[in-house]
Design a protein around this motif. Structure first.
Motif, PDB file in Angstrom:
ATOM      1  N   LEU B  51       0.968  -1.133   0.055  1.00 31.96           N
ATOM      2  CA  LEU B  51      -0.112  -0.157   0.214  1.00 31.96           C
ATOM      3  C   LEU B  51       0.778   1.240   0.068  1.00 31.96           C
ATOM      4  O   LEU B  51       1.823   1.308   0.696  1.00 31.96           O
ATOM      5  CB  LEU B  51      -1.000  -0.136   1.442  1.00 31.96           C
ATOM      6  CG  LEU B  51      -1.823  -1.063   1.252  1.00 31.96           C
ATOM      7  CD1 LEU B  51      -2.529  -1.135   2.664  1.00 31.96           C
ATOM      8  CD2 LEU B  51      -2.946  -1.124   0.167  1.00 31.96           C
ATOM      9  N   LEU B 165      -3.916  -6.902   5.922  1.00 36.98           N
ATOM     10  CA  LEU B 165      -4.314  -5.825   4.748  1.00 36.98           C
ATOM     11  C   LEU B 165      -5.533  -5.232   4.773  1.00 36.98           C
ATOM     12  O   LEU B 165      -5.748  -4.087   4.329  1.00 36.98           O
ATOM     13  CB  LEU B 165      -3.735  -6.864   3.438  1.00 36.98           C
ATOM     14  CG  LEU B 165      -4.219  -5.966   2.133  1.00 36.98           C
ATOM     15  CD1 LEU B 165      -3.366  -4.765   1.983  1.00 36.98           C
ATOM     16  CD2 LEU B 165      -3.885  -7.015   1.054  1.00 36.98           C
ATOM     17  N   ASP B 166      -6.575  -6.225   5.189  1.00 34.39           N
ATOM     18  CA  ASP B 166      -7.942  -5.786   5.204  1.00 34.39           C
ATOM     19  C   ASP B 166      -8.181  -4.703   6.213  1.00 34.39           C
ATOM     20  O   ASP B 166      -8.644  -3.702   5.786  1.00 34.39           O
ATOM     21  CB  ASP B 166      -8.982  -6.719   5.442  1.00 34.39           C
ATOM     22  CG  ASP B 166      -9.364  -7.760   4.340  1.00 34.39           C
ATOM     23  OD1 ASP B 166      -8.733  -7.448   3.149  1.00 34.39           O
ATOM     24  OD2 ASP B 166      -9.684  -8.983   4.567  1.00 34.39           O
ATOM     25  N   ARG B 169      -6.416  -1.380   4.656  1.00 35.29           N
ATOM     26  CA  ARG B 169      -7.287  -0.587   3.711  1.00 35.29           C
ATOM     27  C   ARG B 169      -8.354   0.023   3.943  1.00 35.29           C
ATOM     28  O   ARG B 169      -8.671   1.114   3.657  1.00 35.29           O
ATOM     29  CB  ARG B 169      -7.956  -1.996   2.642  1.00 35.29           C
ATOM     30  CG  ARG B 169      -6.942  -2.429   1.705  1.00 35.29           C
ATOM     31  CD  ARG B 169      -7.440  -3.365   0.544  1.00 35.29           C
ATOM     32  NE  ARG B 169      -6.614  -3.439  -0.522  1.00 35.29           N
ATOM     33  CZ  ARG B 169      -6.534  -4.577  -0.859  1.00 35.29           C
ATOM     34  NH1 ARG B 169      -7.048  -5.821  -0.405  1.00 35.29           N
ATOM     35  NH2 ARG B 169      -5.447  -5.069  -1.801  1.00 35.29           N
ATOM     36  N   SER B 170      -8.816  -0.465   5.384  1.00 29.17           N
ATOM     37  CA  SER B 170     -10.108   0.573   5.880  1.00 29.17           C
ATOM     38  C   SER B 170      -9.335   1.523   6.581  1.00 29.17           C
ATOM     39  O   SER B 170      -9.877   2.584   7.212  1.00 29.17           O
ATOM     40  CB  SER B 170     -10.972  -0.221   6.585  1.00 29.17           C
ATOM     41  OG  SER B 170     -10.425  -1.136   7.535  1.00 29.17           O
TER      42      SER B 170
END
Lengths: 304, 304
Positions: B51, B165-166, B169-170
């Motif tokens: 990211l 990772l989830d 991402r938020s």
């Protein structure tokens, strides 16, 4: 100090293994078992190291050739390479790239062993890396080994590739020997292997004769005088012989001839052109047709 | 067929040296002198493999770790690496990247030997490659060697990195063990070296348990049944144990545990969790809590 120089300063703190040679050279040397491996890696970036209009087969060739040239400068025999490839989104472009890469690998007997393929976000300039592994065939010359009194030689003329790039910048459809010199450089593997037992220092001229000679002299703690700038007949024919052309050729990069320091008592075992000499002191001097010349503002291609 | 698959088909025509192993594995194996070298190279692209908000030290760590993980899966001892680095234009970012890279190299005793540094055009997503060289410490396991009747094992739970990772991402500021699993994977070098004499097949789980087990089975010409999906307590605590969580964990990439096939007569010499078995036939089957389950539409991370 450029961004790259600052980064290299930090990198040297990390690369403290003897094999890294203080990152002073273009290659690493790794003793494994009874074998000395010569390792090098070069990245080519679209719009930086090649023109977006260059044919993909030529980009593939050049990626192999620039790495092979680093092996040549150390007298190493290619044993294999790994490719890091950014997919183009166009299968025929990718196929042509591989065809050109394959031509160079096959011509110079370097097997492709593996690597990694990635997809870049749409619209990004792409970059490719090749890591080449060679086996030393004799002593591994460093760039820091020149001695006072050594003669400096080139395995061929300089300036053709730079003139080819100039032609392509004004006309992407240009062709001929100067364009070929830019797009399809020939690594001097045979010459490097024959030279490595005799030379005190050797490197390839990737960034320009003046800057690379100055680097060899600085690494060796010496002064160097360039007293001859060899030009090809193709270049003289295209541009007309002149002092300005000689200086431009000595500033131009991408020729990939070998530049080496040889004791004055030895004759080069390969075709080579004397271009200067080393002496005690420091710095670079330029003599053309017997007359001392001021150095041009840029000595060649400075990374970063 | 994806763009990467089409490219690999062309690349295999070129990579016809035995050391390339038909590009079926994550590494190349090169016999030089009396030594077997294990070679691997991985590229990480901003926005694809990490990211843009990931801290630079973690990106540096991960670049080293993913390459070390490929060596681990072959039981190889790291002997050195070359870095291809795209300058960020921000000295402190570059320094932090090197700090994280250096932590991993030092932790796992892999010397940095050299590489290349380039400047990308402004605004381009950047990419970094590392090429790692290892020395085989015993037999070099391939992914194609599983035999019918072999048990399939994992050196640790899966799904933590994907859940991390989830979370990121938020919320790019998230932290904790799941985020650490995503950003700071630990290559299983000791486990790989201890396992390599016994296993029939081994690889690291970089793309997800389901897809990587299916690849091992396909390369070995066998069927594989996954009958257990091990989860960490951190993951169960964060998400609540459920069949859906188990399936998501088996699809998630970036865990870098070792996945290996062992004859049923042998006990693993390291901590390992049985997750399935190989049988004659082809294809992947999934059993959860004793019940056959339909396969999810995506088995894991498909490159390109």
């Amino acid at each position: 100090m450029s961004a790259e120089s600052r980064f290299l300063t930090l990198l040297r703190l990390l690369a403290n293994d003897p094999g890294a040679q203080g990152l002073q050279d273009d290659v690493a040397v790794l003793q494994v078992g009874g074998v000395r491996l010569v390792l090098t890696s070069d990245t080519m970036v679209e719009g930086v190291h090649y023109l977006p209009t260059d044919p993909p087969a030529d980009i593939g060739w050049k990626l192999a050739a620039v790495n092979l040239s680093d092996l040549a400068a150390k007298g190493a025999r290619p044993v294999g390479c790994l490719l890091n490839y950014a997919l183009s989104g166009d299968d025929s472009w990718d196929a042509a790239f591989l065809e050109g890469l394959g031509e160079a690998l096959s011509r110079y007997a370097m097997p492709l062993l593996g690597g990694d393929t990635v997809q870049m976000p749409a619209g990004s300039p792409r970059s490719y890396s090749l890591t080449a592994i060679g086996e030393a065939s004799g002593p591994v010359p460093v760039r820091a080994g020149a001695q006072a009194g050594d003669r400096l030689y080139l395995t061929g003329p300089v300036g053709d590739a730079g003139a080819g790039l100039d032609l392509l910048r004004s006309n992407p459809g240009a062709s001929g020997p100067l364009v070929d010199a830019y797009r399809r450089p020939k690594p001097r593997l045979v010459e490097g292997a024959l030279l490595c037992p005799d030379v005190h220092a050797m490197m390839d001229v990737s960034d320009g004769l003046l800057i690379d000679a100055a680097r060899m002299a600085e690494a060796s703690g010496l002064a160097v005088t360039i007293d001859h700038i060899p030009l090809s007949s193709a270049l003289e024919l295209a541009r007309g012989a002149s002092t300005a052309l000689q200086i431009a050729a000595a500033q131009a990069g991408d020729d990939y001839e070998l530049l080496f320091a040889l004791p004055p008592t030895l004759k080069p075992p390969v075709r080579a052109i004397p271009v200067g000499r080393f002496s005690t002191g420091s710095g670079l001097s330029l003599v053309i047709d017997g007359a001392a010349m001021p150095l041009p503002p840029s000595l060649g291609w400075e990374h970063g």
